[in-house]
Enzyme design. Structure first.
Site, PDB file in Angstrom:
ATOM      1  N   ASP A  36      39.579  10.565  41.434  1.00 36.95           N
ATOM      2  CA  ASP A  36      38.916  10.704  40.252  1.00 36.95           C
ATOM      3  C   ASP A  36      38.202  12.196  40.430  1.00 36.95           C
ATOM      4  OD1 ASP A  36      36.969  10.068  41.736  1.00 36.95           O
ATOM      5  OD2 ASP A  36      36.485   8.355  40.537  1.00 36.95           O
ATOM      6  N   GLY A  37      38.279  12.638  41.862  1.00 41.34           N
ATOM      7  CA  GLY A  37      37.761  14.001  42.157  1.00 41.34           C
ATOM      8  C   GLY A  37      36.497  13.834  42.697  1.00 41.34           C
ATOM      9  N   GLU A  38      36.012  12.740  42.742  1.00 37.22           N
ATOM     10  CA  GLU A  38      34.735  12.619  43.610  1.00 37.22           C
ATOM     11  C   GLU A  38      35.069  12.908  45.100  1.00 37.22           C
ATOM     12  OE1 GLU A  38      32.316   9.214  42.795  1.00 37.22           O
ATOM     13  OE2 GLU A  38      32.199   9.762  40.717  1.00 37.22           O
ATOM     14  N   ARG A  93      26.806  38.372  42.720  1.00 36.21           N
ATOM     15  CA  ARG A  93      26.889  39.446  41.880  1.00 36.21           C
ATOM     16  C   ARG A  93      26.075  39.155  40.379  1.00 36.21           C
ATOM     17  NH1 ARG A  93      33.008  39.995  43.143  1.00 36.21           N
ATOM     18  NH2 ARG A  93      32.746  37.655  43.388  1.00 36.21           N
ATOM     19  N   ASP A 168      32.505  52.361  44.632  1.00 37.62           N
ATOM     20  CA  ASP A 168      31.426  52.212  43.480  1.00 37.62           C
ATOM     21  C   ASP A 168      30.320  52.428  44.202  1.00 37.62           C
ATOM     22  OD1 ASP A 168      30.609  49.737  44.517  1.00 37.62           O
ATOM     23  OD2 ASP A 168      31.884  48.846  42.972  1.00 37.62           O
ATOM     24  N   LYS A 191      32.252  53.522  39.377  1.00 37.95           N
ATOM     25  CA  LYS A 191      33.158  52.638  38.862  1.00 37.95           C
ATOM     26  C   LYS A 191      32.809  52.230  37.279  1.00 37.95           C
ATOM     27  CE  LYS A 191      33.395  48.143  40.299  1.00 37.95           C
ATOM     28  NZ  LYS A 191      33.545  47.102  41.094  1.00 37.95           N
ATOM     29  N   ARG A 193      33.336  49.154  34.829  1.00 42.56           N
ATOM     30  CA  ARG A 193      34.000  47.982  34.790  1.00 42.56           C
ATOM     31  C   ARG A 193      34.288  47.431  33.110  1.00 42.56           C
ATOM     32  NH1 ARG A 193      36.077  43.755  37.397  1.00 42.56           N
ATOM     33  NH2 ARG A 193      35.181  44.304  39.517  1.00 42.56           N
ATOM     34  N   ASP A 217      34.309  47.985  50.941  1.00 49.01           N
ATOM     35  CA  ASP A 217      33.901  47.221  50.142  1.00 49.01           C
ATOM     36  C   ASP A 217      33.465  46.183  50.620  1.00 49.01           C
ATOM     37  OD1 ASP A 217      32.319  47.172  47.496  1.00 49.01           O
ATOM     38  OD2 ASP A 217      34.091  47.077  46.532  1.00 49.01           O
TER      39      ASP A 217
HETATM   40  C1  R5P Z   1      31.222  44.538  42.919  1.00 46.73           C
HETATM   41  O1  R5P Z   1      30.753  45.624  42.690  1.00 46.73           O
HETATM   42  C2  R5P Z   1      31.890  44.292  44.457  1.00 46.73           C
HETATM   43  O2  R5P Z   1      31.302  45.252  45.250  1.00 46.73           O
HETATM   44  C3  R5P Z   1      33.327  44.348  44.450  1.00 46.73           C
HETATM   45  O3  R5P Z   1      33.825  46.029  44.184  1.00 46.73           O
HETATM   46  C4  R5P Z   1      33.933  43.671  43.287  1.00 46.73           C
HETATM   47  O4  R5P Z   1      33.392  42.421  43.267  1.00 46.73           O
HETATM   48  C5  R5P Z   1      35.361  43.757  43.273  1.00 46.73           C
HETATM   49  O5  R5P Z   1      35.888  42.917  42.357  1.00 46.73           O
HETATM   50  P1  R5P Z   1      37.476  42.995  42.185  1.00 46.73           P
HETATM   51  O6  R5P Z   1      38.389  42.954  43.288  1.00 46.73           O
HETATM   52  O7  R5P Z   1      37.893  41.819  41.141  1.00 46.73           O
HETATM   53  O8  R5P Z   1      37.704  44.411  41.364  1.00 46.73           O
END
Ligand code: R5P
Length: 295
Positions: A36-38, A93, A168, A191, A193, A217
């Site tokens: 059941d997922g437990e 995030r 970014d 960047k 989004r 990153d």
């Molecule tokens: C957010 O600013 C993080 O540093 C990454 O740039 C971001 O989470 C990357 O997400 P994705 O690969 O989905 O673009």
């Protein structure tokens, strides 16, 4: 005081590297998934007073329940001092409510971990508007390590005259750390989004033609940030584009998209198990856990 490292089977290679670096014994957290997922967990029946649990939080939702159960069980079995070594800490995030009514996941996941553990050690958490791990886990010891200098070392050894690129502004902290540690130049892109799978990356007006660019990153999830940045670098005449990230989540077809965008090589640390792992965070985690154990 004797100490023990506990780990789950799906992170065993990193657990072995960490246990070796610490010279601590390693024991498994055995898991059974009911129909059941437990989940039922089984820990060693007697634990020393000092225990560290290794658990990365990629694909975090089920793991948070397991972590909560494992921590509570470990306390009952003798772990008076309990640390979480979470090489990848999810939910970092969402650090503010970006629109009214949004739950600030970072704050609440941090508080949950603070209830369960005395110390939380992680690598390159996405700290942006909240500056320190101590703030994320109130009242507990929060340790944020960085793999950026190690990735910088790897890049310096693999790429001649590398130009580091932050896709970014949030990535500037890691790119600057890698660049300064190894005397590499860097630039920072911007960047926007537009959605989970849609970003627009724009490069500053710096000549990248003929350069060996390396995008760096903290985390690649869908990979779209790196895809758009790589395409922009290629369009401006970069001779090569490689990618290095601390946490390679690489969801779905992220790797294929990266190569289609002109990325040559993809590198990551072993904070998240992936074929691109090339640098281990075990020595970083070991030093932090040794300090915690000596404290
Ligand atoms: C957010 O600013 C993080 O540093 C990454 O740039 C971001 O989470 C990357 O997400 P994705 O690969 O989905 O673009």
């Amino acid at each position: 005081m004797s100490a023990l490292l506990l780990a789950f089977d799906d992170e065993w290679p990193l657990a072995e590297r960490l246990a070796a670096a610490l010279a601590w014994p390693l024991q498994p957290v055995a898991r059974h998934r009911f129909p059941d997922g437990e989940t039922r967990l089984r820990l060693p029946p007697r634990l020393p007073a000092r225990v560290a649990l290794l658990r990365g939080l990629q694909q975090p939702n089920d793991k948070l329940t397991e972590l909560w159960l494992a921590a509570a069980g470990a306390r009952e079995l003798g772990a008076a001092q309990l640390a979480l070594a979470s090489p990848y800490l999810a939910y970092m995030r969402q650090d503010i409510a970006f629109s009214p009514g949004e739950v600030v996941s970072q704050r609440h996941v941090g508080r949950l971990l603070a209830l369960a553990f005395d110390a939380i050690v992680t690598v390159d958490p996405h700290l942006h508007r909240v500056a320190t791990m101590d703030e994320v886990v109130p009242g507990r010891c929060g340790v944020a390590l960085s793999a950026a200098p190690l990735l910088g070392q790897w890049i310096a050894a693999k790429v001649q005259d590398a130009l580091l690129v932050a896709p970014d502004e949030e990535a500037e902290q890691w790119v600057a750390a890698a660049a300064h540690a190894h005397g590499l130049p860097y630039l920072v892109a911007r960047k926007q989004r537009l959605g989970d799978h849609e970003v627009r990356v724009s490069l500053p007006s710096i000549d990248v033609a003929g350069r060996a660019a390396v995008l760096l990153d903290d985390v690649a999830s869908t990979g779209r940030t790196l895809v758009d940045a790589a395409a922009a670098l290629r369009a401006r005449g970069a001779a090569s584009v490689d990618v290095a990230v601390t946490h390679g989540l690489f969801v779905g077809d992220a790797i294929e998209r990266l190569h289609a965008a002109g990325v040559r090589r993809v590198w990551s640390t072993d904070s998240v198990p992936h074929a691109s792992n090339c640098v281990s965070v075990a020595p970083l985690l070991a030093r932090a856990l040794e300090e915690w154990a000596a404290g």
